[in-house]
Design an enzyme around this catalytic site. Structure first.
Site, PDB file in Angstrom:
ATOM      1  N   ASN A 103     -36.130  60.519 -30.804  1.00 23.15           N
ATOM      2  CA  ASN A 103     -35.556  60.530 -32.157  1.00 23.15           C
ATOM      3  C   ASN A 103     -36.350  59.462 -33.112  1.00 23.15           C
ATOM      4  OD1 ASN A 103     -34.712  58.365 -30.514  1.00 23.15           O
ATOM      5  ND2 ASN A 103     -32.588  57.927 -31.820  1.00 23.15           N
ATOM      6  N   ASP A 161     -31.030  62.498 -27.972  1.00 22.11           N
ATOM      7  CA  ASP A 161     -30.323  61.470 -28.227  1.00 22.11           C
ATOM      8  C   ASP A 161     -30.390  60.876 -29.531  1.00 22.11           C
ATOM      9  OD1 ASP A 161     -29.169  59.212 -27.191  1.00 22.11           O
ATOM     10  OD2 ASP A 161     -30.952  58.070 -27.065  1.00 22.11           O
ATOM     11  N   ASP A 314     -31.193  51.641 -22.852  1.00 21.55           N
ATOM     12  CA  ASP A 314     -30.871  52.188 -24.015  1.00 21.55           C
ATOM     13  C   ASP A 314     -31.310  51.322 -25.010  1.00 21.55           C
ATOM     14  OD1 ASP A 314     -30.408  54.011 -26.214  1.00 21.55           O
ATOM     15  OD2 ASP A 314     -28.258  53.949 -26.070  1.00 21.55           O
TER      16      ASP A 314
HETATM   17 ZN   LIG Z   1     -27.459  58.161 -27.458  1.00 23.09          ZN
HETATM   18 ZN   LIG Z   2     -30.506  56.243 -27.118  1.00 23.78          ZN
END
Ligand SMILES: [Zn+2]
Ligand SMILES: [Zn+2]
Length: 433
Positions: A103, A161, A314
């Site tokens: 992303n 994502d 993350d």
């Molecule tokens: Zn996510």
């Molecule tokens: Zn992520």
């Protein structure tokens, strides 16, 4: 599937560490000799053979960590992170391989964008990095990417994502095409009409603070849908950043029924609850949000029993000026590469909630399996992917110490127990501290 800069392999002997490899059932005080990047001998009192000697008495030597979920912000936001800075941060955190989400700006949805990333990784990645490509063009949820071509060009897996794939029909076709491409889907499960405008977990704390709620069901309803589609198509999938008890229950049930589904959980969801939002610190604002203590306990238990097989950071770097705004206006996401082991060791292992062996397994072998990497192992003939840890060493998290270009960490100012002293990735010493 992984890309890094080419550099000479190294020869070292690590002497006198407690060598712990849960997958190989090794737990003993041993020496480990690495010849030209490959583990050549594991035993007691090895000859140095002229190699550099690392004295490691009192330290723990384990298979290095793998992070299946990182945001490197490249291309487009190199002010927040680059492949170079992100992989240096990962090396400092004990990782020997990471996977980057697509992303970016532009989105990694074509062979051209992916090819440029791979070229950059070959020039500047300190440790091996894999790249996910988008499921849908521009991550817009309208049209599938050319998955076969992207897989041939080096995509490790596919993910939108940051966004869910809203259309069930498109998700079904994505499962079919990902099977043909031979790569897994990694899903950000969020039903946007339920999460819409939510700032934090919907519960007593959101009601008290007056923030719009993002309920657990916004995650679990999508997880239920995707697990059903995976069962129907008989295809594997990976569930990103699980946050809610109901989601874990759905995953466990699907696994028991034979669905090939894996899950990951972040350090922040394992250590914090929505109570942390009372601080109004934008560094506890993430998607999915921090949930209740009951949810946190369910995540810890699922990590312990293996329903959730992997820890993922993350790692989501953000520019200071974008995070230093009122909570409601701040973007979602926190950094995590450099603090993951220490945070989980401090909050889960030291209080006795998770055995150290389990944490190591979920951060290394378990995380490697998410996208089909050979798990790092301390055995003769394996490439040296090692982390040397001081489990007694404590340190304070400060902005100055970060190798990441961003410092939006929920741990700033905290004292943690557990330090990464050395990382060896694919036969190279990539970090010493
Ligand atoms: Zn996510
Ligand atoms: Zn992520």
């Amino acid at each position: 599937m992984l890309y890094a800069k080419t550099a000479p392999k190294e020869s070292i002997v690590v002497k006198g560490a407690r060598v712990l490899d849960p997958a190989a059932a090794v737990d003993d005080v041993l020496d480990v000799r690495v010849d030209n990047g490959v583990i050549a001998e594991v035993g007691t009192v090895l000859q140095a053979n002229g190699h550099r000697v690392v004295e490691a008495g009192g330290l723990l030597l384990a298979p290095a960590f793998v992070d299946p979920h990182v945001h490197l912000r490249t291309p487009g936001r190199e002010d927040e992170e680059t492949i170079e800075s992100g992989t240096k941060a990962a090396a400092a955190g004990g990782f020997c391989a990471i996977f980057a989400m697509p992303n970016t700006e532009p989105v990694v949805d074509s062979a051209a964008v992916l090819g440029a990333l791979i070229e950059t990784a070959r020039a500047e990645a300190e440790i091996p990095v894999g790249f996910l490509a988008a499921i849908t063009k521009g991550q817009q949820g309208g049209e599938l990417t050319e998955m076969g071509e992207l897989a041939d060009s080096g995509a490790a897996a596919f993910s939108d994502d940051g966004q869910p794939v809203q259309s069930p029909g498109l998700m079904r076709r994505a499962l079919q095409y990902s099977a043909v491409a031979g790569r897994r889907l990694a899903l950000h499960c969020e039903e946007p009409t339920l999460s819409s405008a939510g700032q934090m977990h919907e519960g007593a704390v959101s009601a008290e603070l007056g923030f719009a709620g993002y309920p657990s069901v916004a995650e679990s309803v999508m997880i239920g849908r995707d697990l059903e589609l995976a069962a129907y198509e008989d295809q594997p999938l990976h569930l990103l950043h699980l946050s809610a008890k109901e989601s874990v229950e759905l995953l466990g049930r699907a696994q028991a029924e034979g669905v090939r589904a894996s899950g990951e959980v972040t350090p922040h969801h394992l250590c914090l609850t929505d109570e942390a939002v009372r601080s109004l610190d934008s560094n506890v604002k993430m998607n999915p949000p921090l949930r209740s203590e009951e949810d946190r306990r369910a995540l810890v238990e699922a990590l312990r029993d293996g329903t959730i097989g992997a820890v993922a950071t993350d790692h989501a770097p953000h520019a200071r000026h974008e995070k230093e705004v009122p909570f409601e206006a701040a973007p979602f996401g926190v950094t995590g590469l450099e603090t993951a082991f220490a945070a989980l060791h401090t909050h889960l292992v030291v209080p006795g909630l998770i055995p150290l062996e389990t944490l190591i397994e979920r951060m290394s072998a378990g995380a490697a399996r998410v996208y089909g990497l050979t798990p790092p192992a301390i055995e003769v003939g394996a490439p040296a992917n090692l982390v040397l840890l001081d489990t007694a060493g404590s340190w304070r998290v400060t902005e100055e110490a970060f190798r990441s270009r961003s410092n939006n960490s929920w741990l700033l100012g905290q004292k943690l127990q557990g330090q990464v002293r050395m990382t060896v990735a694919n036969g190279r010493v990539v970090h010493e501290g």
